[in-house]
Design a protein around this motif. Structure first.
Motif, PDB file in Angstrom:
ATOM      1  N   PHE A 176       8.486   7.763  -6.665  1.00 33.51           N
ATOM      2  CA  PHE A 176       7.524   8.892  -6.623  1.00 33.51           C
ATOM      3  C   PHE A 176       6.308   8.050  -5.600  1.00 33.51           C
ATOM      4  O   PHE A 176       5.167   8.608  -5.839  1.00 33.51           O
ATOM      5  CB  PHE A 176       6.773   9.086  -7.916  1.00 33.51           C
ATOM      6  CG  PHE A 176       7.535  10.173  -8.244  1.00 33.51           C
ATOM      7  CD1 PHE A 176       7.366  11.464  -8.458  1.00 33.51           C
ATOM      8  CD2 PHE A 176       8.902   9.960  -9.102  1.00 33.51           C
ATOM      9  CE1 PHE A 176       8.007  12.539  -9.020  1.00 33.51           C
ATOM     10  CE2 PHE A 176       9.873  10.910  -9.926  1.00 33.51           C
ATOM     11  CZ  PHE A 176       9.341  12.081  -9.727  1.00 33.51           C
ATOM     12  N   LEU A 177       6.468   7.237  -4.812  1.00 31.34           N
ATOM     13  CA  LEU A 177       5.657   6.463  -3.993  1.00 31.34           C
ATOM     14  C   LEU A 177       5.821   6.815  -2.804  1.00 31.34           C
ATOM     15  O   LEU A 177       6.998   6.776  -2.239  1.00 31.34           O
ATOM     16  CB  LEU A 177       5.484   5.089  -4.254  1.00 31.34           C
ATOM     17  CG  LEU A 177       4.781   4.452  -5.554  1.00 31.34           C
ATOM     18  CD1 LEU A 177       4.989   3.109  -5.774  1.00 31.34           C
ATOM     19  CD2 LEU A 177       3.393   4.923  -5.811  1.00 31.34           C
ATOM     20  N   TRP A 191       0.817  -1.302   0.090  1.00 35.58           N
ATOM     21  CA  TRP A 191       0.040  -0.086   0.109  1.00 35.58           C
ATOM     22  C   TRP A 191       0.759   1.310  -0.104  1.00 35.58           C
ATOM     23  O   TRP A 191       1.824   1.356   0.769  1.00 35.58           O
ATOM     24  CB  TRP A 191      -0.871  -0.089   1.221  1.00 35.58           C
ATOM     25  CG  TRP A 191      -1.996  -0.981   1.190  1.00 35.58           C
ATOM     26  CD1 TRP A 191      -2.008  -2.209   1.710  1.00 35.58           C
ATOM     27  CD2 TRP A 191      -3.038  -0.839   0.324  1.00 35.58           C
ATOM     28  NE1 TRP A 191      -3.134  -2.860   1.400  1.00 35.58           N
ATOM     29  CE2 TRP A 191      -3.921  -2.138   0.477  1.00 35.58           C
ATOM     30  CE3 TRP A 191      -3.686   0.025  -0.142  1.00 35.58           C
ATOM     31  CZ2 TRP A 191      -5.267  -2.399  -0.221  1.00 35.58           C
ATOM     32  CZ3 TRP A 191      -5.005  -0.175  -0.833  1.00 35.58           C
ATOM     33  CH2 TRP A 191      -5.583  -1.351  -0.806  1.00 35.58           C
ATOM     34  N   ALA A 192       0.468   2.232  -0.909  1.00 29.07           N
ATOM     35  CA  ALA A 192       1.246   3.418  -0.995  1.00 29.07           C
ATOM     36  C   ALA A 192       0.468   4.439  -1.545  1.00 29.07           C
ATOM     37  O   ALA A 192      -0.618   4.094  -2.195  1.00 29.07           O
ATOM     38  CB  ALA A 192       2.538   3.328  -1.838  1.00 29.07           C
ATOM     39  N   ARG A 193       0.880   5.804  -1.486  1.00 25.15           N
ATOM     40  CA  ARG A 193       0.168   6.789  -2.316  1.00 25.15           C
ATOM     41  C   ARG A 193       1.241   7.404  -3.217  1.00 25.15           C
ATOM     42  O   ARG A 193       2.359   7.679  -2.949  1.00 25.15           O
ATOM     43  CB  ARG A 193      -0.539   7.711  -1.455  1.00 25.15           C
ATOM     44  CG  ARG A 193       0.702   8.466  -0.481  1.00 25.15           C
ATOM     45  CD  ARG A 193      -0.180   9.191   0.437  1.00 25.15           C
ATOM     46  NE  ARG A 193       0.623   9.910   1.373  1.00 25.15           N
ATOM     47  CZ  ARG A 193       1.512  10.825   1.093  1.00 25.15           C
ATOM     48  NH1 ARG A 193       1.198  11.677  -0.018  1.00 25.15           N
ATOM     49  NH2 ARG A 193       2.303  11.466   1.950  1.00 25.15           N
ATOM     50  N   LYS A 194       0.686   7.884  -4.418  1.00 23.20           N
ATOM     51  CA  LYS A 194       1.346   8.480  -5.280  1.00 23.20           C
ATOM     52  C   LYS A 194       1.521   9.910  -4.981  1.00 23.20           C
ATOM     53  O   LYS A 194       0.820  10.697  -4.463  1.00 23.20           O
ATOM     54  CB  LYS A 194       0.795   8.378  -6.539  1.00 23.20           C
ATOM     55  CG  LYS A 194       1.369   8.928  -7.937  1.00 23.20           C
ATOM     56  CD  LYS A 194       0.836   8.357  -9.185  1.00 23.20           C
ATOM     57  CE  LYS A 194       1.494   8.879 -10.350  1.00 23.20           C
ATOM     58  NZ  LYS A 194       0.837   8.751 -11.502  1.00 23.20           N
ATOM     59  N   GLY A 240      10.812  -1.150 -13.661  1.00 25.51           N
ATOM     60  CA  GLY A 240       9.840  -0.481 -14.446  1.00 25.51           C
ATOM     61  C   GLY A 240       8.907   0.454 -13.403  1.00 25.51           C
ATOM     62  O   GLY A 240       9.138   0.551 -12.092  1.00 25.51           O
ATOM     63  N   LEU A 241       7.745   0.669 -13.939  1.00 18.93           N
ATOM     64  CA  LEU A 241       6.765   1.320 -13.116  1.00 18.93           C
ATOM     65  C   LEU A 241       6.255   0.426 -12.281  1.00 18.93           C
ATOM     66  O   LEU A 241       5.919  -0.729 -12.445  1.00 18.93           O
ATOM     67  CB  LEU A 241       5.859   2.085 -13.912  1.00 18.93           C
ATOM     68  CG  LEU A 241       6.124   3.167 -14.982  1.00 18.93           C
ATOM     69  CD1 LEU A 241       5.126   3.481 -15.945  1.00 18.93           C
ATOM     70  CD2 LEU A 241       6.641   4.298 -14.188  1.00 18.93           C
ATOM     71  N   ALA A 242       5.740   1.255 -10.845  1.00 16.24           N
ATOM     72  CA  ALA A 242       4.936   0.451 -10.161  1.00 16.24           C
ATOM     73  C   ALA A 242       3.404   0.882 -10.696  1.00 16.24           C
ATOM     74  O   ALA A 242       3.013   1.798 -10.841  1.00 16.24           O
ATOM     75  CB  ALA A 242       5.138   0.892  -8.441  1.00 16.24           C
ATOM     76  N   THR A 243       2.778  -0.290 -10.579  1.00 18.18           N
ATOM     77  CA  THR A 243       1.181  -0.372 -11.032  1.00 18.18           C
ATOM     78  C   THR A 243       0.282  -0.641  -9.937  1.00 18.18           C
ATOM     79  O   THR A 243       0.508  -1.662  -9.191  1.00 18.18           O
ATOM     80  CB  THR A 243       1.021  -1.004 -12.335  1.00 18.18           C
ATOM     81  OG1 THR A 243       2.010  -0.730 -13.592  1.00 18.18           O
ATOM     82  CG2 THR A 243      -0.398  -0.844 -12.944  1.00 18.18           C
ATOM     83  N   SER A 244      -0.780   0.342 -10.011  1.00 13.05           N
ATOM     84  CA  SER A 244      -1.813  -0.324  -8.940  1.00 13.05           C
ATOM     85  C   SER A 244      -2.603  -1.479  -9.484  1.00 13.05           C
ATOM     86  O   SER A 244      -2.761  -1.719 -10.523  1.00 13.05           O
ATOM     87  CB  SER A 244      -2.986   0.951  -8.637  1.00 13.05           C
ATOM     88  OG  SER A 244      -3.418   1.159  -9.695  1.00 13.05           O
ATOM     89  N   LEU A 245      -3.137  -2.245  -8.393  1.00 11.34           N
ATOM     90  CA  LEU A 245      -4.031  -3.400  -8.821  1.00 11.34           C
ATOM     91  C   LEU A 245      -5.257  -2.910  -9.521  1.00 11.34           C
ATOM     92  O   LEU A 245      -5.474  -3.676 -10.436  1.00 11.34           O
ATOM     93  CB  LEU A 245      -4.460  -4.211  -7.350  1.00 11.34           C
ATOM     94  CG  LEU A 245      -3.290  -5.022  -6.782  1.00 11.34           C
ATOM     95  CD1 LEU A 245      -4.132  -5.645  -5.690  1.00 11.34           C
ATOM     96  CD2 LEU A 245      -2.997  -6.245  -7.786  1.00 11.34           C
ATOM     97  N   ASP A 285      -0.255   4.655 -11.832  1.00  4.88           N
ATOM     98  CA  ASP A 285       1.286   4.017 -12.066  1.00  4.88           C
ATOM     99  C   ASP A 285       2.327   5.241 -11.603  1.00  4.88           C
ATOM    100  O   ASP A 285       1.927   6.243 -11.452  1.00  4.88           O
ATOM    101  CB  ASP A 285       1.517   3.219 -13.395  1.00  4.88           C
ATOM    102  CG  ASP A 285       1.402   4.543 -14.549  1.00  4.88           C
ATOM    103  OD1 ASP A 285       1.426   5.709 -14.187  1.00  4.88           O
ATOM    104  OD2 ASP A 285       1.271   4.187 -15.583  1.00  4.88           O
ATOM    105  N   ALA A 286       3.399   4.738 -11.352  1.00  5.79           N
ATOM    106  CA  ALA A 286       4.498   5.639 -10.604  1.00  5.79           C
ATOM    107  C   ALA A 286       5.769   5.025 -10.955  1.00  5.79           C
ATOM    108  O   ALA A 286       6.125   3.971 -10.733  1.00  5.79           O
ATOM    109  CB  ALA A 286       4.042   5.901  -9.140  1.00  5.79           C
TER     110      ALA A 286
END
Length: 87
Positions: A48-49, A14-17, A33-38, A43-44
């Motif tokens: 940036f999270l 769990w994180a926020r952008k 690569g980018l982190a993508t939400s479920l 994406d970030a």
């Protein structure tokens, strides 16, 4: 206002952008690569999270994560193991 450091070495959770609302999403980052939400709405790039803290969580991510956990537990019991991984 408290400034929260970015999450270093983040892979999943769990994180926020940064700079985008206050709702936390469940992100997964594979490789560099980018982190993508479920839920697929966020994406970030790395750095940036931020920690989710006490922020409200995305209902779609929460439901999808609960489903994943249930499916993993069911797969483990189907393999002849109990919830603790014992045969």
């Amino acid at each position: 206002m408290t400034i929260t450091p970015t999450l270093k070495g983040f892979r999943e959770g769990w994180a926020r952008k940064a700079f985008e609302g206050s709702k936390a999403h469940f992100f997964r980052r594979e490789g560099a690569g980018l982190a993508t939400s479920l839920c697929g709405s966020q994406d970030a790039p790395a750095g940036f999270l931020f920690d989710a803290g006490c922020n409200e969580r995305c209902a779609r991510c929460a439901k999808l994560r609960e489903s994943e956990i249930a499916n993993e537990a069911a797969a483990a019991t189907e393999d002849g193991q109990d919830a603790c991984g014992k045969v």
